[in-house]
Design an enzyme around this catalytic site. Structure first.
Site, PDB file in Angstrom:
ATOM      1  N   HIS A  94       0.844  -1.204   0.000  1.00  0.00           N
ATOM      2  CA  HIS A  94       0.000   0.000   0.000  1.00  0.00           C
ATOM      3  C   HIS A  94       0.873   1.245   0.000  1.00  0.00           C
ATOM      4  O   HIS A  94       1.919   1.295   0.638  1.00  0.00           O
ATOM      5  CB  HIS A  94      -0.989   0.007   1.168  1.00  0.00           C
ATOM      6  CG  HIS A  94      -0.380   0.071   2.533  1.00  0.00           C
ATOM      7  ND1 HIS A  94      -0.080   1.270   3.161  1.00  0.00           N
ATOM      8  CD2 HIS A  94      -0.032  -0.892   3.414  1.00  0.00           C
ATOM      9  CE1 HIS A  94       0.421   1.019   4.363  1.00  0.00           C
ATOM     10  NE2 HIS A  94       0.471  -0.282   4.535  1.00  0.00           N
TER      11      HIS A  94
ATOM     12  N   ASP B  14       6.316   1.658   6.384  1.00  0.00           N
ATOM     13  CA  ASP B  14       4.895   1.291   6.305  1.00  0.00           C
ATOM     14  C   ASP B  14       4.195   2.165   5.291  1.00  0.00           C
ATOM     15  O   ASP B  14       3.534   3.112   5.649  1.00  0.00           O
ATOM     16  CB  ASP B  14       4.270   1.447   7.692  1.00  0.00           C
ATOM     17  CG  ASP B  14       2.879   0.853   7.789  1.00  0.00           C
ATOM     18  OD1 ASP B  14       2.471   0.128   6.862  1.00  0.00           O
ATOM     19  OD2 ASP B  14       2.181   1.146   8.780  1.00  0.00           O
TER      20      ASP B  14
ATOM     21  N   GLU C 154      -5.296   1.131   2.715  1.00  0.00           N
ATOM     22  CA  GLU C 154      -5.046   0.065   3.693  1.00  0.00           C
ATOM     23  C   GLU C 154      -5.080   0.568   5.123  1.00  0.00           C
ATOM     24  O   GLU C 154      -5.541  -0.134   6.031  1.00  0.00           O
ATOM     25  CB  GLU C 154      -3.693  -0.590   3.390  1.00  0.00           C
ATOM     26  CG  GLU C 154      -3.424  -1.864   4.176  1.00  0.00           C
ATOM     27  CD  GLU C 154      -2.785  -1.631   5.547  1.00  0.00           C
ATOM     28  OE1 GLU C 154      -2.705  -2.589   6.338  1.00  0.00           O
ATOM     29  OE2 GLU C 154      -2.364  -0.488   5.820  1.00  0.00           O
ATOM     30  N   GLU C 155      -4.582   1.777   5.358  1.00  0.00           N
ATOM     31  CA  GLU C 155      -4.492   2.275   6.729  1.00  0.00           C
ATOM     32  C   GLU C 155      -5.860   2.523   7.362  1.00  0.00           C
ATOM     33  O   GLU C 155      -5.958   2.740   8.566  1.00  0.00           O
ATOM     34  CB  GLU C 155      -3.651   3.551   6.777  1.00  0.00           C
ATOM     35  CG  GLU C 155      -2.177   3.359   6.435  1.00  0.00           C
ATOM     36  CD  GLU C 155      -1.410   2.547   7.466  1.00  0.00           C
ATOM     37  OE1 GLU C 155      -2.027   2.089   8.447  1.00  0.00           O
ATOM     38  OE2 GLU C 155      -0.198   2.347   7.287  1.00  0.00           O
TER      39      GLU C 155
ATOM     40  N   GLU D 116       4.385  -5.668   3.742  1.00  0.00           N
ATOM     41  CA  GLU D 116       4.493  -4.923   4.990  1.00  0.00           C
ATOM     42  C   GLU D 116       5.907  -5.114   5.549  1.00  0.00           C
ATOM     43  O   GLU D 116       6.586  -6.100   5.242  1.00  0.00           O
ATOM     44  CB  GLU D 116       3.471  -5.436   6.004  1.00  0.00           C
ATOM     45  CG  GLU D 116       2.033  -5.066   5.703  1.00  0.00           C
ATOM     46  CD  GLU D 116       1.685  -3.640   6.119  1.00  0.00           C
ATOM     47  OE1 GLU D 116       2.555  -2.950   6.706  1.00  0.00           O
ATOM     48  OE2 GLU D 116       0.545  -3.222   5.853  1.00  0.00           O
TER      49      GLU D 116
ATOM     50  N   HIS E 256       3.946   4.572  12.230  1.00  0.00           N
ATOM     51  CA  HIS E 256       2.864   5.505  12.595  1.00  0.00           C
ATOM     52  C   HIS E 256       3.348   6.576  13.559  1.00  0.00           C
ATOM     53  O   HIS E 256       2.560   7.144  14.313  1.00  0.00           O
ATOM     54  CB  HIS E 256       1.653   4.775  13.192  1.00  0.00           C
ATOM     55  CG  HIS E 256       0.948   3.875  12.234  1.00  0.00           C
ATOM     56  ND1 HIS E 256      -0.323   3.373  12.473  1.00  0.00           N
ATOM     57  CD2 HIS E 256       1.319   3.369  11.027  1.00  0.00           C
ATOM     58  CE1 HIS E 256      -0.690   2.609  11.450  1.00  0.00           C
ATOM     59  NE2 HIS E 256       0.301   2.587  10.563  1.00  0.00           N
TER      60      HIS E 256
END
Length: 418
Positions: free
Chosen positions: A112, A141, A175-176, A200, A383
């Site tokens: 993603h 990510d 995706e998130e 990932e 994140h």
């Protein structure tokens, strides 16, 4: 049966099992390793370019800019490309790149391009690297995985490998938030595949992801009655106070650990500081190892909603689904065995683990398609402002992905009953 016959039968069974077991080591492929080493400077340069493009989930223009960088590169490698419109408004198109071969295996790679970071983040803290790590929003990510997937395809082209039926590379843009713009597309591509490889990031120190928690978000929404906070507060029905009462009653689940967790992540109430709040809402993010644990949380929240502490308020519970769990299963373990044997050819050991982050691999496994996750570069701090990848893993992980595709192209796994 005599003891001699029994021992002989046991030996036959053991030898048969050994013959079908993954080899301890797949010898190093010098051509593929040389291609992976040669790709490293350009690989990191492309990663820098993508990290410096903001593409948070819902940033349609940012995602378009990132895909504009990638599409010509796929086409130069002989892949066809299709931009598939998102299935939900507010999300960018998804990219499906395909290439046909001459063999058996149908391989689906998924990565993603969306991140959790808002516009302006890349300008504030752009890509940077030191002697050991590279940093930046989405570097691990999952832009590191996106770039790795592209260069794995480049390596296959360089060494002339075509012993696969088809390789499909899906780069999705939501995706998130649980892939709301891609669910039907993922289901279609999974149905056409023999195996799914997810890019990932790997977990430290150097692990594949063989299990993941499922995720869902439950929204608690309270309707009260507005009133002037100074003149007639008694005429109001405070939705914020009722929301707090509901959250107190819901605070019965673990906040951390490898099992079920439920955490308050969002709260909102009121419109002005002199009005009793008419509306209030909260989001509780739930992660589970077992599907049935979702029901435990939902039943609790709905039962709580039937009783209010503030008279004349109403409580609604709304589910925003995301991903099911990726459970430990023999099909994933068999793929991890193959990956470990390839890695061993480099003199390296790769571990296995899992985490609370959900991904598309769970959708593949839920459909009975063998799936292996965490194949991107190893990283951490996801994140957050501290997000990074370990530079020492970039080339070995690229080699691993290219060789794993070659192995699965020649010998695809069978589907399984989840």
């Amino acid at each position: 049966m005599s003891r001699r016959i029994a021992l002989g039968a046991a030996l036959v069974v053991a030898l048969a099992a050994q013959a079908h077991a993954a080899p301890a080591t797949v010898p190093k492929d010098d051509r593929v390793w040389a291609a992976a080493e040669k790709a490293r400077p350009d690989q990191l340069k492309l990663l820098e370019q993508l990290v410096n493009i903001d593409s948070g989930t819902g940033d349609v223009e940012g995602a378009r800019r990132a895909l504009d960088v990638l599409v010509p590169r796929f086409r130069a490698l002989g892949l066809t490309t299709e931009l598939v419109p998102a299935e939900q408004p507010g999300h960018a198109d998804n990219l499906v790149a395909r290439i046909a071969g001459l063999g058996r295996g149908r391989i689906l790679m998924i990565a993603h391009i969306d991140t959790v970071f808002g516009p302006g983040t890349a300008a504030k803290r752009p890509f940077r690297a030191d002697a050991t790590r590279a940093y930046g929003p989405g570097v691990g990510d999952e832009k590191g995985g996106v770039v790795e997937g592209l260069y794995a395809l480049q390596i296959l082209r360089e060494v002339g490998f075509t012993d696969f039926k088809e390789i499909v590379f899906l780069i999705e843009t939501s995706e998130e938030r649980g892939s709301p713009g891609t669910r039907a597309l993922i289901a279609k591509l999974v149905a056409e595949a023999d195996v799914e490889l997810n890019l990932e990031p790997g977990d430290a120190p150097d692990k594949l992801t063989v299990w993941r928690k499922g995720s869902a978000t439950y929204h608690i929404e309270v309707k009260g009655r507005a009133a002037h906070a100074g003149v007639a507060p008694q005429e109001g029905r405070n939705a914020a106070v009722e929301l707090i009462n509901q959250l107190k009653k819901a605070d019965v689940f673990p906040k951390s650990g490898e099992g079920l967790t439920a955490n308050l992540t969002l709260m909102q109430a009121g419109a002005r500081n002199n009005i009793i709040p008419e509306d209030a809402s909260a989001a509780i993010n739930v992660r589970v190892r077992k599907k049935e644990d979702f029901a435990k949380v939902e039943q609790t929240l709905r039962r709580n909603a039937q009783t209010t502490s503030v008279p004349d308020t109403k409580v609604n519970v709304r589910l925003e689904p995301s991903f099911p769990p990726l459970p430990n299963n023999p099909a994933t373990e068999a793929l991890a065995d193959r990956a470990a044997a390839i890695y061993a050819g480099l003199g390296l050991q790769i571990g296995r683990g899992g985490n609370g982050g959900a991904s598309e691999s769970a959708l593949a496994a839920d459909a009975g398609v063998p799936a292996l996750d965490g194949l991107g570069p190893v990283g951490g701090g996801f994140h957050s402002e501290a997000e990074y990848i370990e530079l020492k893993t970039v080339t070995p992980r690229l080699y691993l992905l290219a060789k794993l595709i070659m192995d699965l192209g020649r010998d695809p796994p069978a589907r399984f009953k989840p």
